[in-house]
Design a protein around this motif. Structure first.
Motif, mmCIF file in Angstrom:
data_model
loop_
_atom_site.group_PDB
_atom_site.id
_atom_site.type_symbol
_atom_site.label_atom_id
_atom_site.label_comp_id
_atom_site.label_asym_id
_atom_site.label_seq_id
_atom_site.Cartn_x
_atom_site.Cartn_y
_atom_site.Cartn_z
ATOM 1 N N UNK A 45 5.090 20.548 67.715
ATOM 2 C CA UNK A 45 4.880 19.857 68.981
ATOM 3 C C UNK A 45 3.426 19.433 69.128
ATOM 4 N N UNK A 46 3.177 18.585 70.085
ATOM 5 C CA UNK A 46 1.822 18.203 70.478
ATOM 6 C C UNK A 46 1.880 17.846 71.957
ATOM 7 N N UNK A 47 0.738 17.850 72.624
ATOM 8 C CA UNK A 47 0.695 17.596 74.064
ATOM 9 C C UNK A 47 -0.458 16.645 74.374
ATOM 10 N N UNK A 48 -0.118 15.504 74.917
ATOM 11 C CA UNK A 48 -1.113 14.544 75.372
ATOM 12 C C UNK A 48 -1.407 14.870 76.834
ATOM 13 N N UNK A 49 -2.632 15.281 77.122
ATOM 14 C CA UNK A 49 -3.003 15.746 78.466
ATOM 15 C C UNK A 49 -3.905 14.702 79.121
ATOM 16 N N UNK A 50 -3.462 14.196 80.252
ATOM 17 C CA UNK A 50 -4.182 13.132 80.956
ATOM 18 C C UNK A 50 -4.630 13.665 82.307
ATOM 19 N N UNK A 51 -5.940 13.852 82.460
ATOM 20 C CA UNK A 51 -6.492 14.429 83.688
ATOM 21 C C UNK A 51 -7.431 13.489 84.425
#
Length: 204
Positions: A45-51
């Motif tokens: 898995x991978x997680x694209x985190x947009x803050x």
């Protein structure tokens, strides 16, 4: 918060207040997500985190069909108010590679060996941990799908490698209790446990 209370309180939140989300809370969501089980401990898995607001706005620009963006409905307006978006992604190739290793006993990467796409299943389990941790952090969250035909735009906007597929996206923020958009749970009753649990053999 007790685990049972976390489960009972979990709801899909579709509108958020203007209050920012503490970065330590986001970090905890992700630390728990990577504790999810995965077939062969592949962790594909991978997680694209947009803050940042600009990144969140770019996400909605990429993920929203133009016709819908021109006339956003209450759901879209509410979801766009979230200060954080997390995109969980899965890598089929990582699982095919892992199960071609010596300890798994397969000698090829034949996809037909897989009765179900566990790369998506595992990313879904990680996503659920994000949803549950959000409740424990006093936050709201909502998992939703990327609309058909918008994945390529999302990849291009954020440089997502071709081997990773977004399984959906998760908005995170502080729930706006006064302006919630009601979902299907408001019109469809939760099925009773006796209707879906079959002990010993299938019944009913």
């Amino acid at each position: 918060m007790e685990f049972g209370e976390v489960v009972r309180k979990r709801r899909m939140v579709r509108r958020y207040s203007s209050a920012p989300v503490d970065g330590t809370s986001v970090d905890r969501l992700l630390r728990n997500a990577v504790r999810a089980p995965s077939a062969g401990h592949t962790q594909g898995w991978a997680f694209l985190v947009l803050e940042q607001r600009a990144d969140v706005d770019l996400f909605w620009e990429a993920a929203t069909p133009p016709s819908r963006a021109a006339e956003p409905d209450p759901w879209l307006r509410g979801m766009r108010s979230a200060p954080v978006v997390i995109v969980p992604l899965s890598s089929k190739g990582a699982y095919l590679d892992r199960y071609a290793e010596a300890d798994k006993g397969w000698t090829d990467r034949d996809e037909t060996r897989w009765p179900v796409p566990y790369w998506h299943v595992d990313a879904g389990m990680a996503s659920l941990l994000i949803l549950l941790t959000s409740v424990d952090e006093g936050l709201g969250a909502c998992f939703f799908g990327i609309p058909e035909g918008r994945v390529a735009a999302l990849r291009a906007a954020f440089g997502v490698p071709s081997q990773y597929t977004p399984v959906g996206a998760i908005t995170v923020g502080h729930a706006d209790g006064a302006g919630q958009v009601r979902g299907s749970a408001a019109t469809r009753k939760r099925r009773l446990a006796d209707d879906v649990i079959h002990r010993g053999r299938w019944s009913g």
